[in-house]
Design a protein around this motif. Structure first.
Motif, PDB file in Angstrom:
ATOM      1  N   VAL A 128       0.920  -1.281   0.004  1.00  0.00           N
ATOM      2  CA  VAL A 128      -0.031  -0.019   0.114  1.00  0.00           C
ATOM      3  C   VAL A 128       0.910   1.232  -0.175  1.00  0.00           C
ATOM      4  CG1 VAL A 128      -1.856   1.263   1.341  1.00  0.00           C
ATOM      5  CG2 VAL A 128      -1.872  -1.115   1.138  1.00  0.00           C
ATOM      6  N   ILE A 129       0.719   2.192  -0.726  1.00  0.00           N
ATOM      7  CA  ILE A 129       1.164   3.495  -0.758  1.00  0.00           C
ATOM      8  C   ILE A 129       0.940   4.235   0.344  1.00  0.00           C
ATOM      9  CG2 ILE A 129       1.365   3.742  -3.439  1.00  0.00           C
ATOM     10  CD1 ILE A 129      -1.191   5.742  -2.924  1.00  0.00           C
ATOM     11  N   PRO A 130       2.190   5.071   0.820  1.00  0.00           N
ATOM     12  CA  PRO A 130       2.090   5.635   2.105  1.00  0.00           C
ATOM     13  C   PRO A 130       1.249   7.007   1.571  1.00  0.00           C
ATOM     14  CG  PRO A 130       4.297   6.094   0.969  1.00  0.00           C
ATOM     15  CD  PRO A 130       3.577   5.030   0.274  1.00  0.00           C
ATOM     16  N   GLU A 131       0.599   7.647   2.664  1.00  0.00           N
ATOM     17  CA  GLU A 131       0.176   9.126   2.752  1.00  0.00           C
ATOM     18  C   GLU A 131       1.440  10.022   2.530  1.00  0.00           C
ATOM     19  OE1 GLU A 131      -2.672  10.186   5.718  1.00  0.00           O
ATOM     20  OE2 GLU A 131      -3.619   7.972   5.548  1.00  0.00           O
ATOM     21  N   ALA A 132       1.430  10.512   1.410  1.00  0.00           N
ATOM     22  CA  ALA A 132       2.387  11.542   1.227  1.00  0.00           C
ATOM     23  C   ALA A 132       1.543  12.785   0.394  1.00  0.00           C
ATOM     24  CB  ALA A 132       3.402  10.995   0.254  1.00  0.00           C
ATOM     25  N   THR A 133       2.018  13.864   0.845  1.00  0.00           N
ATOM     26  CA  THR A 133       1.891  15.119   0.153  1.00  0.00           C
ATOM     27  C   THR A 133       3.178  15.818  -0.466  1.00  0.00           C
ATOM     28  OG1 THR A 133       0.309  15.486   1.892  1.00  0.00           O
ATOM     29  CG2 THR A 133       1.022  17.484   0.657  1.00  0.00           C
ATOM     30  N   PHE A 134       3.282  16.204  -1.383  1.00  0.00           N
ATOM     31  CA  PHE A 134       4.216  16.778  -2.374  1.00  0.00           C
ATOM     32  C   PHE A 134       3.903  18.121  -2.492  1.00  0.00           C
ATOM     33  CE2 PHE A 134       3.325  12.423  -3.890  1.00  0.00           C
ATOM     34  CZ  PHE A 134       4.409  11.961  -3.833  1.00  0.00           C
ATOM     35  N   LYS A 135       5.003  18.863  -2.394  1.00  0.00           N
ATOM     36  CA  LYS A 135       5.438  20.407  -2.705  1.00  0.00           C
ATOM     37  C   LYS A 135       5.967  20.552  -3.729  1.00  0.00           C
ATOM     38  CE  LYS A 135       4.943  20.769   2.428  1.00  0.00           C
ATOM     39  NZ  LYS A 135       5.708  19.724   3.258  1.00  0.00           N
ATOM     40  N   ILE A 136       5.175  20.871  -4.867  1.00  0.00           N
ATOM     41  CA  ILE A 136       5.812  21.045  -6.241  1.00  0.00           C
ATOM     42  C   ILE A 136       6.462  22.401  -6.357  1.00  0.00           C
ATOM     43  CG2 ILE A 136       5.134  20.991  -8.591  1.00  0.00           C
ATOM     44  CD1 ILE A 136       4.707  18.402  -6.939  1.00  0.00           C
ATOM     45  N   ILE A 137       7.498  22.604  -7.162  1.00  0.00           N
ATOM     46  CA  ILE A 137       8.264  23.661  -7.122  1.00  0.00           C
ATOM     47  C   ILE A 137       7.364  24.935  -7.896  1.00  0.00           C
ATOM     48  CG2 ILE A 137      10.527  22.784  -7.209  1.00  0.00           C
ATOM     49  CD1 ILE A 137      10.608  23.199 -10.189  1.00  0.00           C
ATOM     50  N   ASN A 138       6.371  24.884  -8.357  1.00  0.00           N
ATOM     51  CA  ASN A 138       5.610  25.908  -9.058  1.00  0.00           C
ATOM     52  C   ASN A 138       4.532  26.105  -7.750  1.00  0.00           C
ATOM     53  OD1 ASN A 138       3.365  23.803  -8.831  1.00  0.00           O
ATOM     54  ND2 ASN A 138       3.162  23.530 -10.981  1.00  0.00           N
ATOM     55  N   ASP A 186      11.355  18.376  -0.956  1.00  0.00           N
ATOM     56  CA  ASP A 186      11.044  17.656   0.439  1.00  0.00           C
ATOM     57  C   ASP A 186      11.945  18.146   1.446  1.00  0.00           C
ATOM     58  OD1 ASP A 186       9.828  15.634   2.141  1.00  0.00           O
ATOM     59  OD2 ASP A 186      11.267  14.045   1.454  1.00  0.00           O
ATOM     60  N   VAL A 187      12.235  19.435   1.729  1.00  0.00           N
ATOM     61  CA  VAL A 187      13.066  20.028   2.695  1.00  0.00           C
ATOM     62  C   VAL A 187      12.776  19.448   4.297  1.00  0.00           C
ATOM     63  CG1 VAL A 187      13.621  22.130   3.727  1.00  0.00           C
ATOM     64  CG2 VAL A 187      12.831  22.078   1.436  1.00  0.00           C
ATOM     65  N   ASP A 188      11.611  19.071   4.536  1.00  0.00           N
ATOM     66  CA  ASP A 188      11.711  18.574   5.836  1.00  0.00           C
ATOM     67  C   ASP A 188      11.368  16.988   5.916  1.00  0.00           C
ATOM     68  OD1 ASP A 188       9.002  17.724   4.555  1.00  0.00           O
ATOM     69  OD2 ASP A 188       7.866  19.220   5.840  1.00  0.00           O
ATOM     70  N   GLY A 189      11.756  16.433   4.878  1.00  0.00           N
ATOM     71  CA  GLY A 189      11.944  14.753   4.867  1.00  0.00           C
ATOM     72  C   GLY A 189      10.617  14.011   5.098  1.00  0.00           C
ATOM     73  N   GLU A 190       9.613  14.814   5.029  1.00  0.00           N
ATOM     74  CA  GLU A 190       8.171  14.066   5.084  1.00  0.00           C
ATOM     75  C   GLU A 190       8.146  12.956   3.966  1.00  0.00           C
ATOM     76  OE1 GLU A 190       4.706  16.473   5.884  1.00  0.00           O
ATOM     77  OE2 GLU A 190       5.667  17.549   7.336  1.00  0.00           O
ATOM     78  N   VAL A 191       8.281  13.196   2.755  1.00  0.00           N
ATOM     79  CA  VAL A 191       8.023  12.274   1.629  1.00  0.00           C
ATOM     80  C   VAL A 191       8.892  11.268   1.864  1.00  0.00           C
ATOM     81  CG1 VAL A 191       7.689  11.967  -0.738  1.00  0.00           C
ATOM     82  CG2 VAL A 191       6.697  13.899   0.432  1.00  0.00           C
ATOM     83  N   HIS A 192      10.209  11.429   1.918  1.00  0.00           N
ATOM     84  CA  HIS A 192      11.616  10.536   2.456  1.00  0.00           C
ATOM     85  C   HIS A 192      11.132   9.481   3.358  1.00  0.00           C
ATOM     86  CE1 HIS A 192      15.054  10.178   4.530  1.00  0.00           C
ATOM     87  NE2 HIS A 192      15.606   9.701   3.548  1.00  0.00           N
ATOM     88  N   ASN A 193      10.513  10.032   4.546  1.00  0.00           N
ATOM     89  CA  ASN A 193      10.057   9.238   5.531  1.00  0.00           C
ATOM     90  C   ASN A 193       9.122   8.337   5.212  1.00  0.00           C
ATOM     91  OD1 ASN A 193      12.142  10.374   7.095  1.00  0.00           O
ATOM     92  ND2 ASN A 193      10.875  11.636   8.223  1.00  0.00           N
ATOM     93  N   ALA A 194       8.027   8.842   4.409  1.00  0.00           N
ATOM     94  CA  ALA A 194       6.834   8.273   4.190  1.00  0.00           C
ATOM     95  C   ALA A 194       7.064   6.738   3.474  1.00  0.00           C
ATOM     96  CB  ALA A 194       5.835   8.996   3.414  1.00  0.00           C
ATOM     97  N   PHE A 195       8.282   7.135   2.643  1.00  0.00           N
ATOM     98  CA  PHE A 195       8.943   5.795   1.611  1.00  0.00           C
ATOM     99  C   PHE A 195       9.966   5.251   2.455  1.00  0.00           C
ATOM    100  CE2 PHE A 195       6.270   8.100  -1.545  1.00  0.00           C
ATOM    101  CZ  PHE A 195       5.828   7.118  -2.179  1.00  0.00           C
ATOM    102  N   ASN A 196       9.831   4.817   3.545  1.00  0.00           N
ATOM    103  CA  ASN A 196      10.771   4.115   4.403  1.00  0.00           C
ATOM    104  C   ASN A 196      12.154   4.594   4.229  1.00  0.00           C
ATOM    105  OD1 ASN A 196       8.807   2.272   4.993  1.00  0.00           O
ATOM    106  ND2 ASN A 196       9.080   1.118   3.101  1.00  0.00           N
TER     107      ASN A 196
END
Length: 183
Positions: A32-42, A118-128
């Motif tokens: 199952v995919i993790p819950e992740a929120t992406f902050k796009i550069i735009n 992903d400055v705060d590492g949230e997405v990185h952490n969500a994907f193990n």
């Protein structure tokens, strides 16, 4: 005696690589995919949940990663081939990557797919806690990970998987429509 020891070490190393590959392939099937929120550069914010129903490729990369930069033309090709058919590519810069460098590289190379910080590492952490770049996750329409690649992607295999997901995506609405007509 030393030759036997070295031979055994080589055999053990080969077995470990094989076991890693097999485990890696099967572990990520139906994960199952993790819950992740992406902050796009735009400035936009996108959640993985909002992309459900589409194949999604999440690419962890860094501006300082030689293989990541070499892989960019392949990602651009995938985007050109499949974006109109629903594929979403989101390249997530590693937390240690300076945002200005990410934006500069993305704009100078005119990258057509989404680039996330992903400055705060949230997405990185969500994907193990992805440690190696590039690391790519291909997510099925239904919302589970179907392929994880550490290192450069193999275009032939990735294209095959994406095409299968796009076919499923095109069949699902037809089947849903037929179900409604029958009822």
């Amino acid at each position: 005696m030393l030759k036997i020891f070295i031979t055994l070490l080589i055999i053990l190393a080969i077995l470990l690589v094989i076991i890693f590959y097999i485990t890696n392939e099967f572990y990520y099937k139906k994960t199952v995919i993790p819950e992740a929120t992406f902050k796009i550069i735009n400035g936009k914010v996108i959640t993985l949940a909002s992309l459900r129903g589409k194949p999604v490729m999440v690419v962890f990369w860094a501006t300082t990663c030689k293989i990541c930069i070499e892989e960019i033309p392949d990602l651009v090709k995938l985007h050109k081939l499949y974006a109109k058919q629903g594929l979403e590519i989101i390249a997530v810069a590693m937390p240690y990557d300076h945002p200005a460098a990410v934006v500069k590289l993305a704009r100078s190379m005119k990258l057509p797919y989404k680039i996330a910080l992903d400055v705060d590492g949230e997405v990185h952490n969500a994907f193990n806690n992805v440690q190696v770049t590039p690391t790519n996750f291909l997510i099925a329409n239904e919302g589970h990970i179907i392929k994880r690649t550490v290192g450069r992607i193999k275009m032939g295999r990735i294209k095959q998987i994406i095409e299968n997901e796009i076919k499923k995506q095109q069949v699902a609405p037809v089947e849903a429509g037929m179900t409604r007509l029958k009822g």
